[in-house]
Design an enzyme around this catalytic site. Structure first.
Site, mmCIF file in Angstrom:
data_model
loop_
_atom_site.group_PDB
_atom_site.id
_atom_site.type_symbol
_atom_site.label_atom_id
_atom_site.label_comp_id
_atom_site.label_asym_id
_atom_site.label_seq_id
_atom_site.Cartn_x
_atom_site.Cartn_y
_atom_site.Cartn_z
ATOM 1 N N GLU A 192 10.131 7.109 -8.090
ATOM 2 C CA GLU A 192 9.726 6.287 -6.955
ATOM 3 C C GLU A 192 8.402 5.634 -7.340
ATOM 4 O O GLU A 192 7.354 6.280 -7.318
ATOM 5 C CB GLU A 192 9.587 7.138 -5.696
ATOM 6 C CG GLU A 192 10.870 7.834 -5.270
ATOM 7 C CD GLU A 192 11.991 6.862 -4.931
ATOM 8 O OE1 GLU A 192 11.694 5.674 -4.652
ATOM 9 O OE2 GLU A 192 13.152 7.266 -4.943
ATOM 10 N N CYS A 225 2.414 2.284 -1.339
ATOM 11 C CA CYS A 225 3.345 1.574 -2.231
ATOM 12 C C CYS A 225 4.202 0.567 -1.470
ATOM 13 O O CYS A 225 4.824 -0.302 -2.081
ATOM 14 C CB CYS A 225 4.238 2.568 -2.966
ATOM 15 S SG CYS A 225 5.206 3.639 -1.881
#
Length: 502
Positions: A229, A263
């Site tokens: 991720e 993010c």
């Protein structure tokens, strides 16, 4: 299926993970997994419950540690993301694990003919989880909950950047878990590269693409599958007929969550050419309203450390030196940016061009770049040249222009008119594509990530396929081969004809 009573070491024995080396922890968990076998639903649910209780019982200390690690971080952000935010997915795992883990019957018609088939959803064994510093609990505890739901043991390594928070978790974890179930790995066990070398059964990493590539290389040496991720410069597109005030308020808020250290934060935004000035004014007005003070404001999240502070300030200065215009919100009487407090003012950049570092790097801070556009293709070309982002923001209606954007770009997800809500529904995956990651989790997608779908086939036919394809072959076998080729030529030819007519 094994039950909690089958565990050799009870939760509450308070055996610290620091009493063992990395290799020893892995060996302990692998041995326990093989000894106890596949855990039943009751065991899995119990582990998920204890994971949630660890967060709830120690929430005040966790929040204080997060605030100390960052410098300033609002309690509300820490609760919403790193405590209560974890419980959303943990609750979903707990509610559904009993149905997800059951065998799936397949090929029912073939079963009537004597070919019985089913899929087992087996745990992998020991899962390694490496977390980042921006949400050190959300991005370790949520995948750990998925791993527990799938029946695995967990080695968890929170970030050493948020050392105070990691210390709290490592200290209290033995009150809730045997190290056979969950072991929290700290810097005392070595660096992240040491953890990445472990021959676990699955490695889960959240962080930068550069470090993710290194983790994947180390895992590949042991043939360990990985879920990555990663980050990515997330674009936003404001549709032609969208209300500019609403768009500016949304994107201004989304950029500043956790001081921009997310993010999923929008990194740059495309605004219809004639509305860039108005959009800029509205964003600055929103930031001015939200942050009447910054330097001593406990609700304004600091940049996590000096390294990142210096990097972000450098990106802004480089852009300005090369001709970009910066628009900053600096309250009266304050001198910003402030290196001691690691506070960078909300910054909007216009006039950004190729060659500026901010065009290439993920900012991960309170900076938003604005580009004008006339045609959608301009935005599409720019997005596709920057790599595939973790998410893409669309500010507008669900219309044909959104469909065009979706058809001509790639991203981990598309978020329309809100921030990160696809993480919370339980029905959608969270993950990237290309440079922004591989694999996904949340809800059943997380359960599947840490599960091996194991095929089980039992034949009751009087003849075996092994006999059919083994010598000696006679005239009947040759005739059967010819019949097969004739049949497949006919079927494939018919499919080609149908396709050409369409």
């Amino acid at each position: 299926m094994t039950k909690p009573a089958a565990a050799g070491v009870r939760a509450g024995d308070k055996v610290s993970s620091e009493a063992h080396s990395l290799t020893e922890l892995l060996e302990i968990q692998k041995a326990a997994f093989l000894r106890d076998g596949v855990p039943d639903a009751e065991t899995r649910i119990d582990r998920i419950n204890r994971l949630g209780q660890l967060l709830l019982d120690n929430a005040d200390e966790i929040v204080a540690a997060l605030n100390e690690d960052f410098g300033t971080r609002p309690r509300e952000v820490s609760i919403a993301t790193d405590v209560a935010g974890c419980l959303i997915d943990l609750t979903d795992q707990r509610r559904h694990v009993s149905s997800w883990m059951g065998d799936t019957a397949v090929g029912r018609i073939q079963g009537l003919l004597g070919l019985k088939q089913r899929l087992r959803h087996d745990p992998l064994g020991v899962v390694g989880i490496m977390g980042p510093w921006n949400f050190p609990l959300q991005l370790t505890f949520v995948p750990a909950g998925s791993a527990f739901a799938a029946g695995n043991r967990v080695l968890m390594r929170p970030s050493s950047v948020t050392a105070k928070t990691t210390e709290v978790i490592a200290r209290v974890a033995p009150d809730y878990f045997s190290i056979e179930e969950l072991a929290v790995v700290t810097s005392a066990h070595g660096g992240g590269s040491d953890f990445a070398k472990l021959p676990v059964d699955h490695m889960f990493f959240t962080g930068s693409p550069e470090v993710g590539a290194s983790v994947a290389q180390e895992a590949a040496k042991n043939l360990v599958p990985v879920t990555l991720e990663l980050g990515g410069k997330n674009p936003a597109i404001v549709d032609y007929d969208t209300d500019i005030t609403a768009a500016a308020n949304f994107l201004a808020d989304a950029r500043m969550i956790n001081g921009g250290q997310v993010c999923l934060c929008p990194d740059y935004v495309f605004v219809p050419e004639g509305k860039v000035g108005e959009f800029t004014e509205k964003v600055l007005a929103r930031w001015t309203e939200s942050f009447p003070t910054i330097k001593d404001n406990p609700q304004y999240t600091s940049t996590v450390n000096e390294k990142n502070y210096t990097r972000i300030v450098g990106l802004i200065d480089d852009a300005v030196d090369m001709g970009a215009t910066k628009h900053q919100v600096i309250p009266a009487g304050e001198s910003l940016p402030d290196a001691e407090a690691r506070k960078i003012p909300p910054t909007l950049l216009t006039g950004v061009k190729a060659g500026m570092k901010v065009e290439e790097d993920e900012v991960f801070g309170p900076v938003l770049t604005v580009y004008p556009y006339r045609e959608q293709s301009e935005a599409v070309d720019k997005i596709n040249s920057a790599g595939h982002p973790l998410t893409m923001y669309w500010v507008g209606k669900d219309n044909e222009r959104l469909q065009y954007i979706a058809d001509h770009t790639r991203s981990g997800s598309i978020s329309g008119n809100d921030f990160a809500m696809h993480l919370l529904t339980g029905h959608l995956p969270f993950g990237g594509v290309g440079r922004s990651g591989m694999g996904n989790y949340h809800g059943k997608f997380g359960f599947d990530t840490f599960t091996h779908d194991r095929a089980v086939f039992v034949s009751r036919l009087p003849i075996t396929f092994a006999d059919i394809v083994s010598p000696p072959f006679g005239k009947f076998d040759a005739r059967l081969s010819d019949i097969q080729m004739t049949m497949w030529r006919f079927l494939n030819g018919r499919a080609l004809r149908k396709s050409s007519k369409r």
